[in-house]
Write a protein that holds these residues in place. Structure first.
Motif, mmCIF file in Angstrom:
data_model
loop_
_atom_site.group_PDB
_atom_site.id
_atom_site.type_symbol
_atom_site.label_atom_id
_atom_site.label_comp_id
_atom_site.label_asym_id
_atom_site.label_seq_id
_atom_site.Cartn_x
_atom_site.Cartn_y
_atom_site.Cartn_z
ATOM 1 N N ASN A 146 1.007 -1.180 -0.162
ATOM 2 C CA ASN A 146 0.015 -0.113 0.167
ATOM 3 C C ASN A 146 0.752 1.168 0.006
ATOM 4 O O ASN A 146 0.634 2.346 -0.870
ATOM 5 C CB ASN A 146 -0.767 0.085 1.205
ATOM 6 C CG ASN A 146 -1.811 1.243 1.077
ATOM 7 O OD1 ASN A 146 -2.592 1.347 0.483
ATOM 8 N ND2 ASN A 146 -1.557 1.893 2.318
ATOM 9 N N TYR A 147 1.933 1.155 0.738
ATOM 10 C CA TYR A 147 2.765 2.324 1.006
ATOM 11 C C TYR A 147 3.654 2.613 -0.366
ATOM 12 O O TYR A 147 3.757 3.740 -0.953
ATOM 13 C CB TYR A 147 4.001 2.269 1.901
ATOM 14 C CG TYR A 147 5.024 3.013 1.957
ATOM 15 C CD1 TYR A 147 4.682 4.385 2.375
ATOM 16 C CD2 TYR A 147 6.239 3.060 1.438
ATOM 17 C CE1 TYR A 147 5.533 5.501 2.532
ATOM 18 C CE2 TYR A 147 7.122 4.045 1.659
ATOM 19 C CZ TYR A 147 6.958 5.170 2.122
ATOM 20 O OH TYR A 147 7.901 6.273 1.917
ATOM 21 N N LEU A 148 3.991 1.453 -1.131
ATOM 22 C CA LEU A 148 4.606 1.545 -2.230
ATOM 23 C C LEU A 148 3.723 1.890 -3.431
ATOM 24 O O LEU A 148 4.266 2.882 -4.326
ATOM 25 C CB LEU A 148 5.276 0.022 -2.778
ATOM 26 C CG LEU A 148 5.817 -0.075 -4.125
ATOM 27 C CD1 LEU A 148 7.130 0.453 -4.220
ATOM 28 C CD2 LEU A 148 5.816 -1.538 -4.341
ATOM 29 N N LYS A 150 1.215 3.823 -3.195
ATOM 30 C CA LYS A 150 1.004 5.274 -3.173
ATOM 31 C C LYS A 150 2.264 6.164 -3.265
ATOM 32 O O LYS A 150 1.969 7.310 -3.316
ATOM 33 C CB LYS A 150 0.317 5.403 -1.655
ATOM 34 C CG LYS A 150 -1.050 4.801 -1.697
ATOM 35 C CD LYS A 150 -1.828 5.242 -0.301
ATOM 36 C CE LYS A 150 -3.118 4.781 -0.398
ATOM 37 N NZ LYS A 150 -3.890 4.889 0.783
ATOM 38 N N SER A 151 3.260 5.575 -3.428
ATOM 39 C CA SER A 151 4.542 6.485 -3.667
ATOM 40 C C SER A 151 4.776 7.020 -4.860
ATOM 41 O O SER A 151 3.816 6.709 -5.879
ATOM 42 C CB SER A 151 5.910 5.678 -3.099
ATOM 43 O OG SER A 151 6.140 4.558 -3.874
ATOM 44 N N ASP A 152 5.724 7.680 -5.094
ATOM 45 C CA ASP A 152 6.080 8.292 -6.485
ATOM 46 C C ASP A 152 6.497 7.203 -7.336
ATOM 47 O O ASP A 152 5.983 7.258 -8.713
ATOM 48 C CB ASP A 152 7.298 9.325 -6.360
ATOM 49 C CG ASP A 152 6.670 10.672 -5.859
ATOM 50 O OD1 ASP A 152 5.634 10.937 -5.454
ATOM 51 O OD2 ASP A 152 7.811 11.319 -5.432
ATOM 52 N N PHE A 153 7.016 6.201 -7.062
ATOM 53 C CA PHE A 153 7.389 4.995 -7.960
ATOM 54 C C PHE A 153 6.053 4.333 -8.190
ATOM 55 O O PHE A 153 5.897 3.737 -9.214
ATOM 56 C CB PHE A 153 8.432 4.090 -7.142
ATOM 57 C CG PHE A 153 8.552 2.919 -7.963
ATOM 58 C CD1 PHE A 153 9.644 2.992 -9.158
ATOM 59 C CD2 PHE A 153 8.097 1.584 -7.647
ATOM 60 C CE1 PHE A 153 9.590 1.842 -9.963
ATOM 61 C CE2 PHE A 153 8.284 0.484 -8.602
ATOM 62 C CZ PHE A 153 8.913 0.545 -9.455
ATOM 63 N N GLY A 154 5.098 4.053 -7.239
ATOM 64 C CA GLY A 154 3.979 3.419 -7.304
ATOM 65 C C GLY A 154 3.134 3.959 -8.263
ATOM 66 O O GLY A 154 2.545 3.431 -9.188
ATOM 67 N N LEU A 155 3.092 5.452 -8.104
ATOM 68 C CA LEU A 155 2.126 6.187 -9.050
ATOM 69 C C LEU A 155 2.779 5.992 -10.475
ATOM 70 O O LEU A 155 1.898 5.857 -11.510
ATOM 71 C CB LEU A 155 1.984 7.515 -8.705
ATOM 72 C CG LEU A 155 1.325 7.867 -7.478
ATOM 73 C CD1 LEU A 155 1.564 9.518 -7.087
ATOM 74 C CD2 LEU A 155 -0.241 7.492 -7.679
#
Length: 291
Positions: A146-148, A150-155
């Motif tokens: 979930n954190y990943l 929502k991070s810039d990389f995840g986006l």
């Protein structure tokens, strides 16, 4: 009742793999067939580590790295050699069969009476102890993913799956995104293979054959639940994977409990997955106005 409890426990062991398949298919939009090979690879590495009495704190990183290397191989074939995504996964999956067999030296490695993840005793009851350990592991994975995402990389990863051409025009290196993304997802798949191997007490060279179909079925059930209740929260979407994989395994357990020939299990699995895939396009869904 114990039969269904065992199915739920096995489903929880499958959950990391289904989380990986969900990310590749629904977030990353990459049809990765490496799963069949990386799943077995994780089980093989785990079995070899346990058989050689290595501590679990050493075995776990090796399992994750082995799965990541499988995913990186698929991504490199796709991005650098410009091979079709599906074919890239098939090539690596096929190669991993020989790699796994060479590492094992035989077709089966027993793990009975060996220390495993489930050897840690939280409560005296064995089955509930396994349940608590797997739930703890899955909770950590869901929070991390979930954190990943929502991070810039995840986006950037989600944008790559939605519109690769657009995100590339913004200066994002989509090749690197795919390489890292497939490394992460195949690490999850390998870890799932290790959990299942420890739960069932052995590692078999053929344990990964067709496993992607089971994972896909669980993901499609989760996707149906998400669309039915219009869930938008990422963490709830990930939690729905647990529901999907448990329902999928319970259906398979039910078919076996009513006396269906085990030789027909793969056929029934394929038919069930076909039903789940077709369900969102049915008139029933249109009646509920699910988009």
């Amino acid at each position: 009742m114990d039969f269904y409890l065992a199915a739920i426990l096995q489903a929880l062991c499958f959950t990391p793999m289904c989380l990986g398949i969900y990310i590749t298919l629904k977030v990353f939009n990459f049809p990765d067939i490496t799963t069949d090979g990386s799943y077995t690879l994780g089980a093989v590495v785990c079995a070899l580590g346990i058989s050689n009495s290595l501590p679990l704190i050493v075995i776990v990183p090796v399992i994750l790295i082995s799965g990541a290397l499988a995913g990186i191989a698929t991504a490199l074939i796709h991005t650098k050699l410009k091979v079709n995504a599906l074919l890239s996964g098939i090539l690596v999956m096929t190669a991993l069969y020989s790699v796994n067999l060479s590492l094992m030296g035989r077709s089966n490695i027993p793990l009975l009476n060996r220390p495993t993840f489930f050897s840690f005793s939280i409560i005296p009851d064995t089955e509930l102890n396994i349940f608590l350990i797997t739930i703890l592991i899955i909770s950590i994975l869901i929070v991390g993913l979930n954190y990943l995402l929502k991070s810039d990389f995840g986006l950037a990863m989600r944008a790559t799956g939605n519109n690769e051409l657009m995100i590339r025009s913004l200066g994002v290196n989509t090749a690197s995104i795919k390489i890292i993304g497939l490394a992460i997802t195949n690490s999850l798949v390998a870890f799932s293979g290790a959990l299942v191997a420890q739960f069932q007490g052995f590692t078999d060279i053929n344990m990964g054959i067709g496993i992607v179909i089971s994972g896909l079925g669980a993901v499609m059930i989760a996707e149906t639940v998400i669309r039915l209740f219009r869930i938008e929260s990422m963490v709830l979407n990930l939690c729905c994977i647990i529901i999907g994989v448990c329902l999928f395994q319970l259906v398979l357990a039910f078919t076996l409990s009513i006396g269906i020939d085990a030789n027909l299990l793969k056929l029934l699995t394929s038919c069930f997955v076909l039903f789940i895939v077709a369900l969102p396009n049915s008139k029933w869904f249109k009646f509920l106005n699910v988009k």
